[in-house]
Structure formats: C-alpha cells, structure tokens
Design a protein around this motif. Sequence first.
Motif, PDB file in Angstrom:
ATOM      1  N   ILE A 108       0.961  -1.421   0.462  1.00 17.99           N
ATOM      2  CA  ILE A 108       0.275   0.171  -0.295  1.00 17.99           C
ATOM      3  C   ILE A 108       0.596   1.134  -0.030  1.00 17.99           C
ATOM      4  O   ILE A 108       0.340   2.000  -0.533  1.00 17.99           O
ATOM      5  N   ASP A 109       2.478   1.470   0.906  1.00 15.80           N
ATOM      6  CA  ASP A 109       2.650   2.210   1.322  1.00 15.80           C
ATOM      7  C   ASP A 109       3.390   2.386  -0.904  1.00 15.80           C
ATOM      8  O   ASP A 109       3.299   3.893  -0.761  1.00 15.80           O
ATOM      9  N   TYR A 110       3.725   2.128  -1.193  1.00 11.12           N
ATOM     10  CA  TYR A 110       4.097   1.833  -3.043  1.00 11.12           C
ATOM     11  C   TYR A 110       3.221   2.673  -4.059  1.00 11.12           C
ATOM     12  O   TYR A 110       3.552   3.618  -4.472  1.00 11.12           O
ATOM     13  N   VAL A 111       1.870   2.239  -3.610  1.00 11.65           N
ATOM     14  CA  VAL A 111       1.336   2.532  -4.391  1.00 11.65           C
ATOM     15  C   VAL A 111       1.072   3.902  -4.083  1.00 11.65           C
ATOM     16  O   VAL A 111       0.350   4.852  -4.987  1.00 11.65           O
ATOM     17  N   VAL A 112       1.078   4.589  -2.961  1.00  4.98           N
ATOM     18  CA  VAL A 112       1.001   5.420  -2.384  1.00  4.98           C
ATOM     19  C   VAL A 112       2.101   6.863  -2.707  1.00  4.98           C
ATOM     20  O   VAL A 112       1.759   7.908  -3.003  1.00  4.98           O
ATOM     21  N   LEU A 113       3.266   6.069  -2.540  1.00  5.02           N
ATOM     22  CA  LEU A 113       4.115   7.171  -3.232  1.00  5.02           C
ATOM     23  C   LEU A 113       4.237   7.462  -4.842  1.00  5.02           C
ATOM     24  O   LEU A 113       4.513   8.093  -5.008  1.00  5.02           O
ATOM     25  N   HIS A 114       3.496   6.130  -4.662  1.00  6.89           N
ATOM     26  CA  HIS A 114       3.543   6.350  -6.818  1.00  6.89           C
ATOM     27  C   HIS A 114       3.068   6.985  -6.771  1.00  6.89           C
ATOM     28  O   HIS A 114       3.736   7.549  -7.991  1.00  6.89           O
ATOM     29  N   GLU A 115       2.265   7.322  -7.059  1.00  8.91           N
ATOM     30  CA  GLU A 115       0.431   8.544  -6.963  1.00  8.91           C
ATOM     31  C   GLU A 115       1.301  10.026  -6.677  1.00  8.91           C
ATOM     32  O   GLU A 115       0.928  10.202  -6.680  1.00  8.91           O
ATOM     33  N   LEU A 116       1.868   9.744  -5.347  1.00  4.14           N
ATOM     34  CA  LEU A 116       1.709  10.675  -5.031  1.00  4.14           C
ATOM     35  C   LEU A 116       3.469  11.629  -5.610  1.00  4.14           C
ATOM     36  O   LEU A 116       3.723  12.832  -5.918  1.00  4.14           O
ATOM     37  N   ALA A 117       4.186  10.263  -6.406  1.00  4.09           N
ATOM     38  CA  ALA A 117       5.256  11.411  -6.933  1.00  4.09           C
ATOM     39  C   ALA A 117       4.806  11.672  -8.106  1.00  4.09           C
ATOM     40  O   ALA A 117       6.011  12.300  -8.697  1.00  4.09           O
ATOM     41  N   HIS A 118       3.571  11.335  -9.311  1.00  2.99           N
ATOM     42  CA  HIS A 118       2.771  11.962  -9.571  1.00  2.99           C
ATOM     43  C   HIS A 118       3.104  12.797 -10.247  1.00  2.99           C
ATOM     44  O   HIS A 118       2.173  14.006 -10.744  1.00  2.99           O
ATOM     45  N   PHE A 119       2.742  13.549  -8.922  1.00  3.46           N
ATOM     46  CA  PHE A 119       2.174  15.205  -9.078  1.00  3.46           C
ATOM     47  C   PHE A 119       3.403  16.070  -8.953  1.00  3.46           C
ATOM     48  O   PHE A 119       3.382  17.337  -9.055  1.00  3.46           O
ATOM     49  N   LEU A 120       5.341  15.494  -8.915  1.00  2.00           N
ATOM     50  CA  LEU A 120       6.347  16.175  -9.399  1.00  2.00           C
ATOM     51  C   LEU A 120       6.363  15.751 -10.641  1.00  2.00           C
ATOM     52  O   LEU A 120       7.289  16.354 -11.412  1.00  2.00           O
ATOM     53  N   TYR A 121       6.039  13.886 -11.351  1.00  2.00           N
ATOM     54  CA  TYR A 121       6.397  14.204 -12.399  1.00  2.00           C
ATOM     55  C   TYR A 121       5.327  13.119 -13.095  1.00  2.00           C
ATOM     56  O   TYR A 121       5.178  11.858 -12.529  1.00  2.00           O
ATOM     57  N   PRO A 122       4.107  13.353 -13.680  1.00  2.00           N
ATOM     58  CA  PRO A 122       3.383  13.183 -15.137  1.00  2.00           C
ATOM     59  C   PRO A 122       3.743  12.083 -15.350  1.00  2.00           C
ATOM     60  O   PRO A 122       2.769  11.236 -14.986  1.00  2.00           O
ATOM     61  N   LYS A 123       4.813  11.573 -15.382  1.00  2.00           N
ATOM     62  CA  LYS A 123       4.604  10.948 -16.847  1.00  2.00           C
ATOM     63  C   LYS A 123       5.516   9.816 -15.685  1.00  2.00           C
ATOM     64  O   LYS A 123       6.264   9.629 -15.163  1.00  2.00           O
ATOM     65  N   HIS A 124       5.524   8.521 -16.861  1.00  2.38           N
ATOM     66  CA  HIS A 124       6.164   7.210 -15.976  1.00  2.38           C
ATOM     67  C   HIS A 124       7.911   7.288 -16.854  1.00  2.38           C
ATOM     68  O   HIS A 124       8.028   6.505 -17.478  1.00  2.38           O
ATOM     69  N   ASN A 125       8.269   8.378 -16.430  1.00  2.00           N
ATOM     70  CA  ASN A 125      10.111   8.781 -17.131  1.00  2.00           C
ATOM     71  C   ASN A 125      11.040   8.396 -16.606  1.00  2.00           C
ATOM     72  O   ASN A 125      10.982   7.644 -15.137  1.00  2.00           O
ATOM     73  N   LYS A 126      11.965   8.264 -16.796  1.00  2.00           N
ATOM     74  CA  LYS A 126      13.398   8.242 -15.746  1.00  2.00           C
ATOM     75  C   LYS A 126      13.037   8.965 -14.604  1.00  2.00           C
ATOM     76  O   LYS A 126      13.642   8.637 -13.469  1.00  2.00           O
ATOM     77  N   ASP A 127      13.068  10.075 -14.501  1.00  2.00           N
ATOM     78  CA  ASP A 127      13.006  10.915 -13.572  1.00  2.00           C
ATOM     79  C   ASP A 127      12.058   9.939 -12.179  1.00  2.00           C
ATOM     80  O   ASP A 127      12.070  10.526 -10.323  1.00  2.00           O
ATOM     81  N   PHE A 128      10.819   9.757 -12.808  1.00  6.67           N
ATOM     82  CA  PHE A 128       9.827   9.246 -12.137  1.00  6.67           C
ATOM     83  C   PHE A 128      10.482   8.005 -11.096  1.00  6.67           C
ATOM     84  O   PHE A 128      10.538   8.051  -9.854  1.00  6.67           O
ATOM     85  N   TYR A 129      11.327   6.740 -11.764  1.00  7.07           N
ATOM     86  CA  TYR A 129      11.391   5.906 -11.584  1.00  7.07           C
ATOM     87  C   TYR A 129      12.567   6.040 -10.279  1.00  7.07           C
ATOM     88  O   TYR A 129      13.127   5.279  -9.193  1.00  7.07           O
TER      89      TYR A 129
END
Length: 243
Positions: free
Chosen positions: A195-216
């Motif tokens: 669950i922590d992973y999913v929440v962090l994943h979504e929070l990260a999208h507020f900084l990086y909208p796409k699944h790009n290198k910076d996001f990962y």
Amino acid sequence: MKQINSFLTGTFSDIEIIIERKNVKKIRLKVFPDGVVKLSAPLGVSDEWINDYLGGKAKWIEKSLNYFKDAQANEFETIIHSGISTRILGRQNRIIVNEGKICKIEQKEDHVFIQSPTTGDKQALQKQFEHWWQKQSRSYFLQVIERLYPVIAKHGIAKPALQVRKMKTLWGSCSRKHGKINLNYYLYKASPPCIDYVVLHELAHFLYPKHNKDFYEFLTVHMPDWKERKRILDHEIVKGLGY
C-alpha cells in the motif's frame, strides 16, 4: 474503441482473450482472478502482430490462470456470509455473522464479526460490510498519505485529497489538476508495504506526471525496493492490475 476476441488453446482449452484497441503507447496484458484475460493494444497494431504476441505469451497466460485456480484467489467477494474469509492488510480474516439488535462490525485479531438484525438479508449484509470496508480503508489510506506526504511537501506540493472507489484495472490514480489521489477499494487487501508503494507512486506523479526516468529515480531514492513491492502486489491480489 474496437473490441475483438481471440483464442488460445492450452491447459484451459479455449481461453477467451478480450482485445481492446485504445489510444495508448504500450501493449498491456492482464489476467484476472475470475479467468478473464484482457489485452489493450495501440490503435495501429495489426491483428497478425497481436496473434504473434499472444502466442509468445501463451505459457505465461496459462501459468497465471493456473495460479488463480490453484489458490482459488478470487479476492472480490460477491456474497458476504459466515465462514468465508477475506484478506485485510495482507492477512486472512474469517468472517463471522451473528444476529443482533443493531448493525455492528468489529475486527478482532484474525476475525471480522458482523452483527445484524437481518442476517438472512444478503443484500443488506453486503451493503453493511462494504460501508465498513470503505470507512476502514479510507482511514488507513489517509494515515499512509499523512506519513508519506512530506517527500513531496518539500517541493511545495499541497497535500492531495483522497477518494476511495472500486476500480477494475488500477490500484490508484491521481489528478494533479484537482489535487486528488484515487485509491482502489480493494487495495486494503494488500500488505502495508505494498500500500505504501501505491501511495508513493501516486504522490510522485504530482512531481513527475509521466513514467519517465526521473519518476522511477524518485521512487528508487525514496523506496529502493519498490519493484519487489510491486511484484508482490501483482501476485497477491491480481496479476497485471496496477502500473
């Protein structure tokens, strides 16, 4: 959106595969606990290419279907009654239904006790349980967001609102425009690290909208084992549901 059906022959005889052509960049193949196999493909992909792709995935599809058949892993209960079990935060809980004067649900250790004056009314029991689940899951998800939010707060991102709803193909999504995170009703079945992973994943999208290198890279810095958490999540609840 065009939809056609394709078939594979194997252990499960004729396996129906739902094929959808969408405005997407990548192909996505999913196997669900109820035996549904679904493939989403870009609009320009030919039938011949899809058939070749499915041929190469035949063993994986059969293995996934066998996994769910052997584990009897249909996690999406349709009828609540005494004696069945459900997974909560990664652990199996036995449901016990008792008759009482008021509607009440309590979780104690590995049991969920449902009290109702109308235990014979399956629809009422289902509604009572789903209302409890919605409340419990929302409360837990809010705690996770509160704990993980600081990783984006330092970048000037306002704390997002939360919506919990039933979703068939995603564990979560977010709306940067409306400052909101959507989490899957069924995610409450997963273990806390997942669950922590999913929440962090979504929070990260507020900084990086796409699944790009910076996001990962952001995910890896703040959660080095996120790939393992994702792998566990995909196998615990439903293969392919998620990101």
